[in-house]
Motif scaffolding. Sequence first.
Motif, PDB file in Angstrom:
ATOM      1  N   LEU A  58      -4.491  -7.349   0.802  1.00 16.18           N
ATOM      2  CA  LEU A  58      -3.172  -7.551   0.675  1.00 16.18           C
ATOM      3  C   LEU A  58      -2.081  -6.305   1.415  1.00 16.18           C
ATOM      4  CD1 LEU A  58      -3.330  -8.811  -2.774  1.00 16.18           C
ATOM      5  CD2 LEU A  58      -3.157 -10.081  -0.882  1.00 16.18           C
ATOM      6  N   LEU A  59      -2.777  -5.127   1.471  1.00 13.95           N
ATOM      7  CA  LEU A  59      -1.890  -4.196   2.133  1.00 13.95           C
ATOM      8  C   LEU A  59      -2.867  -3.471   3.144  1.00 13.95           C
ATOM      9  CD1 LEU A  59       0.211  -2.328  -0.776  1.00 13.95           C
ATOM     10  CD2 LEU A  59       0.971  -3.836   0.986  1.00 13.95           C
ATOM     11  N   GLN A  60      -2.335  -2.706   4.035  1.00  9.90           N
ATOM     12  CA  GLN A  60      -3.304  -2.003   4.871  1.00  9.90           C
ATOM     13  C   GLN A  60      -2.166  -0.725   5.118  1.00  9.90           C
ATOM     14  OE1 GLN A  60      -4.154  -4.275   8.376  1.00  9.90           O
ATOM     15  NE2 GLN A  60      -2.125  -3.984   9.252  1.00  9.90           N
ATOM     16  N   LYS A  61      -3.026   0.468   5.387  1.00  2.00           N
ATOM     17  CA  LYS A  61      -2.639   1.835   5.748  1.00  2.00           C
ATOM     18  C   LYS A  61      -2.486   2.105   7.243  1.00  2.00           C
ATOM     19  CE  LYS A  61      -2.540   6.441   4.051  1.00  2.00           C
ATOM     20  NZ  LYS A  61      -2.970   7.769   3.219  1.00  2.00           N
ATOM     21  N   LYS A  62      -1.326   2.416   7.773  1.00  3.90           N
ATOM     22  CA  LYS A  62      -1.083   2.855   9.020  1.00  3.90           C
ATOM     23  C   LYS A  62      -1.484   4.242   9.229  1.00  3.90           C
ATOM     24  CE  LYS A  62       1.978   1.273  12.173  1.00  3.90           C
ATOM     25  NZ  LYS A  62       3.150   0.990  12.500  1.00  3.90           N
ATOM     26  N   PHE A  63      -2.627   4.686   9.856  1.00  3.10           N
ATOM     27  CA  PHE A  63      -2.833   6.033   9.890  1.00  3.10           C
ATOM     28  C   PHE A  63      -1.964   6.848  10.717  1.00  3.10           C
ATOM     29  CE2 PHE A  63      -6.798   3.985   8.339  1.00  3.10           C
ATOM     30  CZ  PHE A  63      -6.943   4.662   7.291  1.00  3.10           C
ATOM     31  N   SER A  64      -1.284   6.089  11.858  1.00  2.40           N
ATOM     32  CA  SER A  64      -0.514   7.056  12.783  1.00  2.40           C
ATOM     33  C   SER A  64       0.930   7.482  11.810  1.00  2.40           C
ATOM     34  CB  SER A  64       0.067   6.022  13.767  1.00  2.40           C
ATOM     35  OG  SER A  64       0.938   4.827  13.097  1.00  2.40           O
ATOM     36  N   ASN A  65       1.202   6.924  10.865  1.00  2.00           N
ATOM     37  CA  ASN A  65       2.376   7.499   9.879  1.00  2.00           C
ATOM     38  C   ASN A  65       2.037   7.552   8.436  1.00  2.00           C
ATOM     39  OD1 ASN A  65       2.564   4.976   9.224  1.00  2.00           O
ATOM     40  ND2 ASN A  65       4.474   4.596  10.428  1.00  2.00           N
ATOM     41  N   SER A  66       0.738   7.223   8.191  1.00  2.58           N
ATOM     42  CA  SER A  66       0.621   7.153   6.423  1.00  2.58           C
ATOM     43  C   SER A  66       1.535   6.193   5.715  1.00  2.58           C
ATOM     44  CB  SER A  66       0.684   8.454   6.004  1.00  2.58           C
ATOM     45  OG  SER A  66      -0.197   9.604   6.770  1.00  2.58           O
ATOM     46  N   LYS A  67       2.156   5.344   6.345  1.00  2.00           N
ATOM     47  CA  LYS A  67       2.664   4.112   5.654  1.00  2.00           C
ATOM     48  C   LYS A  67       1.930   2.898   5.564  1.00  2.00           C
ATOM     49  CE  LYS A  67       7.485   5.557   7.191  1.00  2.00           C
ATOM     50  NZ  LYS A  67       8.826   5.043   7.861  1.00  2.00           N
TER      51      LYS A  67
END
Length: 258
Positions: A58-67
Amino acid sequence: MDENESSKGSRTVQRSINIMNCFTMEESELTLTEISNKINLAKSTTSRLIDTLVHNGLLQKKFSNSKYQFGYKMYQFGRIAENTISFDITEIAKPFMKKLRNEIGESVSLYMLENKKRRCIARYGSNQSIRHVVSIGEILSLEIGSGGKVLLAFQSPSFIESTLNDLDSESLRISLTNELPIIQKESISISLDERGAGVNSVASPIFGLDREVNFCLCVSGPSTRFTEESMNAIKNEVKTIALKISECFSNPKENHSY
């Protein structure tokens, strides 16, 4: 399960929903701290809930900005909801569209917002020999034509800005910047041969439960017959019918008639 466990489970579900509700078109990416502050919950608890949402897609984390942002599962849910909603409104709108076509004598279409385009999802063509033809399923632009402009006018400021910035024509960008606020105020858009095919049209938005606009009603015809004078004569009726469809769409259990 005892009452206490049931209460805890309900609280967890509500907190998870609160997290999902933090995301908007304007804020599609958020940090853990931003989400925690928005729902007024400790970061440790928020983090555990987010981990569960990420695990389930349902959510995923963007490792480029930790958002965090919506995950692939939300896309799947959105496609299911889109198909369901478009079917519902098509069935609601058809009786109104057919009667409007019979009264006015010009083609009546129902358009749906799809990304930064619009798709024709229902249509009653004019019975006259010379008529404007659009196929069901056909995709058209938002920046040209009354149906596109009326859909664009009622989107979020960031959506409108992004769409205008994508335009190659500076004159069209300026024209729309001036015209969209008027469309918002009057809930009517008129197009005079904007697509270069000798076609004029008038459109009005269809509002959802929360006043969002993802659909619109459009009447179109050849410019030789469907003149600006003709459109001005029927624009209030088009607006009235669009509002009646809106009422049915927002309150499907109520009995509405045209």
